[in-house]
Motif scaffolding. Structure first.
Motif, PDB file in Angstrom:
ATOM      1  N   VAL A   1      18.814  77.030 -53.224  1.00  0.00           N
ATOM      2  CA  VAL A   1      20.129  76.847 -52.592  1.00  0.00           C
ATOM      3  C   VAL A   1      21.124  77.739 -53.314  1.00  0.00           C
ATOM      4  O   VAL A   1      21.195  77.735 -54.543  1.00  0.00           O
ATOM      5  CB  VAL A   1      20.573  75.376 -52.668  1.00  0.00           C
ATOM      6  N   ASP A   2      21.911  78.493 -52.556  1.00  0.00           N
ATOM      7  CA  ASP A   2      22.881  79.440 -53.132  1.00  0.00           C
ATOM      8  C   ASP A   2      24.114  79.427 -52.230  1.00  0.00           C
ATOM      9  O   ASP A   2      24.151  80.082 -51.194  1.00  0.00           O
ATOM     10  CB  ASP A   2      22.246  80.827 -53.205  1.00  0.00           C
ATOM     11  N   LEU A   3      25.142  78.692 -52.635  1.00  0.00           N
ATOM     12  CA  LEU A   3      26.250  78.412 -51.718  1.00  0.00           C
ATOM     13  C   LEU A   3      27.531  79.202 -51.968  1.00  0.00           C
ATOM     14  O   LEU A   3      28.469  79.091 -51.178  1.00  0.00           O
ATOM     15  CB  LEU A   3      26.590  76.907 -51.770  1.00  0.00           C
ATOM     16  N   HIS A   4      27.588  79.994 -53.021  1.00  0.00           N
ATOM     17  CA  HIS A   4      28.856  80.663 -53.359  1.00  0.00           C
ATOM     18  C   HIS A   4      28.662  82.173 -53.347  1.00  0.00           C
ATOM     19  O   HIS A   4      28.130  82.763 -54.300  1.00  0.00           O
ATOM     20  CB  HIS A   4      29.315  80.197 -54.744  1.00  0.00           C
TER      21      HIS A   4
ATOM     22  N   GLU B   1      26.029  61.500 -63.784  1.00  0.00           N
ATOM     23  CA  GLU B   1      25.257  61.556 -62.534  1.00  0.00           C
ATOM     24  C   GLU B   1      26.051  62.212 -61.406  1.00  0.00           C
ATOM     25  O   GLU B   1      26.011  61.787 -60.248  1.00  0.00           O
ATOM     26  CB  GLU B   1      24.782  60.157 -62.129  1.00  0.00           C
ATOM     27  N   ILE B   2      26.748  63.276 -61.735  1.00  0.00           N
ATOM     28  CA  ILE B   2      27.466  64.075 -60.743  1.00  0.00           C
ATOM     29  C   ILE B   2      26.472  65.070 -60.146  1.00  0.00           C
ATOM     30  O   ILE B   2      25.766  65.766 -60.889  1.00  0.00           O
ATOM     31  CB  ILE B   2      28.649  64.825 -61.374  1.00  0.00           C
ATOM     32  N   PRO B   3      26.381  65.176 -58.828  1.00  0.00           N
ATOM     33  CA  PRO B   3      25.445  66.127 -58.222  1.00  0.00           C
ATOM     34  C   PRO B   3      25.805  67.574 -58.559  1.00  0.00           C
ATOM     35  O   PRO B   3      26.976  67.906 -58.787  1.00  0.00           O
ATOM     36  CB  PRO B   3      25.594  65.870 -56.714  1.00  0.00           C
ATOM     37  N   ILE B   4      24.803  68.419 -58.547  1.00  0.00           N
ATOM     38  CA  ILE B   4      25.009  69.848 -58.781  1.00  0.00           C
ATOM     39  C   ILE B   4      24.525  70.649 -57.582  1.00  0.00           C
ATOM     40  O   ILE B   4      23.763  70.165 -56.740  1.00  0.00           O
ATOM     41  CB  ILE B   4      24.274  70.342 -60.035  1.00  0.00           C
TER      42      ILE B   4
ATOM     43  N   GLY C   1      17.960  67.265 -66.931  1.00  0.00           N
ATOM     44  CA  GLY C   1      17.436  66.189 -66.114  1.00  0.00           C
ATOM     45  C   GLY C   1      17.560  66.316 -64.615  1.00  0.00           C
ATOM     46  O   GLY C   1      17.143  65.414 -63.884  1.00  0.00           O
ATOM     47  N   TYR C   2      18.086  67.434 -64.121  1.00  0.00           N
ATOM     48  CA  TYR C   2      18.230  67.580 -62.676  1.00  0.00           C
ATOM     49  C   TYR C   2      16.938  68.088 -62.042  1.00  0.00           C
ATOM     50  O   TYR C   2      16.259  68.969 -62.587  1.00  0.00           O
ATOM     51  CB  TYR C   2      19.360  68.554 -62.336  1.00  0.00           C
ATOM     52  N   SER C   3      16.618  67.557 -60.889  1.00  0.00           N
ATOM     53  CA  SER C   3      15.500  68.061 -60.088  1.00  0.00           C
ATOM     54  C   SER C   3      15.902  68.223 -58.622  1.00  0.00           C
ATOM     55  O   SER C   3      15.120  68.692 -57.807  1.00  0.00           O
ATOM     56  CB  SER C   3      14.298  67.116 -60.179  1.00  0.00           C
ATOM     57  N   GLN C   4      17.131  67.824 -58.298  1.00  0.00           N
ATOM     58  CA  GLN C   4      17.668  67.949 -56.946  1.00  0.00           C
ATOM     59  C   GLN C   4      19.023  68.643 -56.990  1.00  0.00           C
ATOM     60  O   GLN C   4      19.748  68.553 -57.991  1.00  0.00           O
ATOM     61  CB  GLN C   4      17.836  66.583 -56.287  1.00  0.00           C
ATOM     62  N   CYS C   5      19.345  69.318 -55.901  1.00  0.00           N
ATOM     63  CA  CYS C   5      20.664  69.942 -55.785  1.00  0.00           C
ATOM     64  C   CYS C   5      21.227  69.680 -54.392  1.00  0.00           C
ATOM     65  O   CYS C   5      20.510  69.278 -53.477  1.00  0.00           O
ATOM     66  CB  CYS C   5      20.593  71.437 -56.071  1.00  0.00           C
ATOM     67  N   ALA C   6      22.514  69.917 -54.257  1.00  0.00           N
ATOM     68  CA  ALA C   6      23.217  69.590 -53.020  1.00  0.00           C
ATOM     69  C   ALA C   6      23.377  70.809 -52.129  1.00  0.00           C
ATOM     70  O   ALA C   6      23.507  71.944 -52.592  1.00  0.00           O
ATOM     71  CB  ALA C   6      24.604  69.023 -53.340  1.00  0.00           C
ATOM     72  N   LEU C   7      23.364  70.543 -50.837  1.00  0.00           N
ATOM     73  CA  LEU C   7      23.834  71.507 -49.851  1.00  0.00           C
ATOM     74  C   LEU C   7      24.655  70.724 -48.830  1.00  0.00           C
ATOM     75  O   LEU C   7      24.607  69.494 -48.798  1.00  0.00           O
ATOM     76  CB  LEU C   7      22.681  72.267 -49.196  1.00  0.00           C
ATOM     77  N   TYR C   8      25.419  71.433 -48.035  1.00  0.00           N
ATOM     78  CA  TYR C   8      26.326  70.789 -47.083  1.00  0.00           C
ATOM     79  C   TYR C   8      26.165  71.390 -45.700  1.00  0.00           C
ATOM     80  O   TYR C   8      26.009  72.601 -45.550  1.00  0.00           O
ATOM     81  CB  TYR C   8      27.786  70.961 -47.524  1.00  0.00           C
TER      82      TYR C   8
ATOM     83  N   GLN D   1      28.407  70.867 -42.128  1.00  0.00           N
ATOM     84  CA  GLN D   1      29.552  70.229 -41.467  1.00  0.00           C
ATOM     85  C   GLN D   1      30.185  69.180 -42.372  1.00  0.00           C
ATOM     86  O   GLN D   1      30.503  68.071 -41.952  1.00  0.00           O
ATOM     87  CB  GLN D   1      29.131  69.646 -40.120  1.00  0.00           C
ATOM     88  N   ARG D   2      30.320  69.507 -43.640  1.00  0.00           N
ATOM     89  CA  ARG D   2      30.984  68.711 -44.677  1.00  0.00           C
ATOM     90  C   ARG D   2      30.185  67.494 -45.126  1.00  0.00           C
ATOM     91  O   ARG D   2      30.693  66.669 -45.905  1.00  0.00           O
ATOM     92  CB  ARG D   2      32.390  68.273 -44.231  1.00  0.00           C
ATOM     93  N   ASP D   3      28.940  67.342 -44.654  1.00  0.00           N
ATOM     94  CA  ASP D   3      28.069  66.253 -45.082  1.00  0.00           C
ATOM     95  C   ASP D   3      27.077  66.763 -46.119  1.00  0.00           C
ATOM     96  O   ASP D   3      26.426  67.789 -45.905  1.00  0.00           O
ATOM     97  CB  ASP D   3      27.302  65.656 -43.900  1.00  0.00           C
ATOM     98  N   ARG D   4      26.937  66.032 -47.203  1.00  0.00           N
ATOM     99  CA  ARG D   4      26.064  66.454 -48.295  1.00  0.00           C
ATOM    100  C   ARG D   4      24.631  65.992 -48.084  1.00  0.00           C
ATOM    101  O   ARG D   4      24.381  64.878 -47.657  1.00  0.00           O
ATOM    102  CB  ARG D   4      26.592  65.907 -49.630  1.00  0.00           C
ATOM    103  N   GLU D   5      23.699  66.873 -48.413  1.00  0.00           N
ATOM    104  CA  GLU D   5      22.272  66.559 -48.447  1.00  0.00           C
ATOM    105  C   GLU D   5      21.758  66.925 -49.828  1.00  0.00           C
ATOM    106  O   GLU D   5      22.220  67.892 -50.438  1.00  0.00           O
ATOM    107  CB  GLU D   5      21.488  67.380 -47.415  1.00  0.00           C
ATOM    108  N   MET D   6      20.788  66.168 -50.309  1.00  0.00           N
ATOM    109  CA  MET D   6      20.161  66.471 -51.602  1.00  0.00           C
ATOM    110  C   MET D   6      18.717  66.902 -51.359  1.00  0.00           C
ATOM    111  O   MET D   6      17.981  66.246 -50.615  1.00  0.00           O
ATOM    112  CB  MET D   6      20.190  65.256 -52.528  1.00  0.00           C
ATOM    113  N   ILE D   7      18.332  68.021 -51.977  1.00  0.00           N
ATOM    114  CA  ILE D   7      16.952  68.506 -51.835  1.00  0.00           C
ATOM    115  C   ILE D   7      16.389  68.866 -53.204  1.00  0.00           C
ATOM    116  O   ILE D   7      17.138  69.182 -54.141  1.00  0.00           O
ATOM    117  CB  ILE D   7      16.863  69.724 -50.896  1.00  0.00           C
ATOM    118  N   LYS D   8      15.077  68.841 -53.331  1.00  0.00           N
ATOM    119  CA  LYS D   8      14.420  69.221 -54.569  1.00  0.00           C
ATOM    120  C   LYS D   8      14.438  70.737 -54.736  1.00  0.00           C
ATOM    121  O   LYS D   8      14.376  71.470 -53.771  1.00  0.00           O
ATOM    122  CB  LYS D   8      12.981  68.705 -54.575  1.00  0.00           C
ATOM    123  N   PHE D   9      14.558  71.160 -55.988  1.00  0.00           N
ATOM    124  CA  PHE D   9      14.477  72.606 -56.253  1.00  0.00           C
ATOM    125  C   PHE D   9      13.389  72.876 -57.279  1.00  0.00           C
ATOM    126  O   PHE D   9      12.912  71.980 -57.947  1.00  0.00           O
ATOM    127  CB  PHE D   9      15.819  73.155 -56.737  1.00  0.00           C
TER     128      PHE D   9
END
Length: 259
Positions: free
Chosen positions: A3-6, A212-215, A242-249, A251-259
């Motif tokens: 995931v690469d959002l920026h 426990e803030i998402p990344i 300790g992270y194994s999941q990251c966020a993507l969006y 339509q402004r809704d967040r999803e968490m997926i494994k990386f």
């Protein structure tokens, strides 16, 4: 990076290359979700951002890429908005997009990450500058207008570091980010700057993980060659705390997926 959002476009006036070139570079890096989040317009510092009448053009470019590359990659549409009280424009908030990155590049009128104005650090109380910076991050998060915090500790870009523990200085900001249910990006552009490390630092990332803030992840690319740089280092950094999941969006809704 999965995931690469920026990432940016030429409309910000300090990037090169076409949207297609960035997307094709992301495909080459095996990125699955690639987001553009170019600098949104505002009535301040127009030299480094798109104009208000270019938002339609920007969005049309991204939508065209979404259709053209749909079989190979998911392309997402975002904006990076400068949090600068008194200058943000309501016309930006209503745009239909996948996510909004909130970033602080200015303390009052000082563009502290711009090498043109590096002289203002000399003789300054660096700890006080960090307090002011993180206070802006805190109020940005508390506004409830953003999804992702951009390059959390950008102020370190030129290696002007505080004497006080950065975790203490950032504590209020991190609590506000947690309360606002925002995501913090791991932004690799710091590796390309004098500080030579990602934003946020490993120390701050430990605190972020404890809360426990998402990344999520961002190349912050301003040319096609920067797309996907330092992917292995960045994902390894995330896993180290300790992270194994990251966020993507979408339509402004967040999803968490494994990386």
């Amino acid at each position: 990076m999965k995931v690469d959002l920026h990432n940016h476009t030429v409309l910000c006036n300090h990037a090169t290359g076409t949207v297609a070139e960035y997307v094709e570079a992301a495909i080459g890096c095996k990125t699955e979700y690639f987001g553009f989040s170019d600098h949104a317009p505002m009535h301040f510092d127009p030299k480094y951002r798109m104009h208000f009448d270019q938002m339609e053009v920007y969005e049309s470019w991204i939508k065209e890429a979404q259709e053209r590359y749909a079989k190979d990659i998911t392309v997402l549409l975002g904006y990076e908005i400068d949090y600068l009280p008194g200058y943000m424009d309501e016309s930006v908030w209503g745009r239909k997009c996948d996510y909004l990155i909130g970033s602080v590049h200015f303390i009052d009128d000082w563009g502290f990450d711009n090498p043109e104005f590096i002289g203002r650090y000399e003789g300054a109380d660096i700890d006080d500058i960090y307090r002011r910076y993180f206070a802006l991050i805190e109020t940005m998060a508390s506004s409830g207008k953003f999804d992702i915090v951009g390059h959390l500790d950008l102020l370190k870009v030129f290696k002007f570091l505080p004497t006080k523990d950065i975790r203490i200085l950032a504590e209020g900001a991190l609590k506000a980010i947690k309360k606002a249910n925002m995501t913090i990006e791991i932004n690799v552009s710091g590796y390309r700057k004098p500080i030579e490390e990602a934003y946020p630092s490993p120390l701050l990332l430990e605190s972020i993980s404890e809360l426990e803030i998402p990344i999520t992840f961002g190349s912050d690319a301003h040319c096609k060659e920067q797309v996907g740089m330092y992917s292995r280092e960045t994902e390894a950094l995330a896993r180290s705390v300790g992270y194994s999941q990251c966020a993507l969006y979408r339509q402004r809704d967040r999803e968490m997926i494994k990386f």
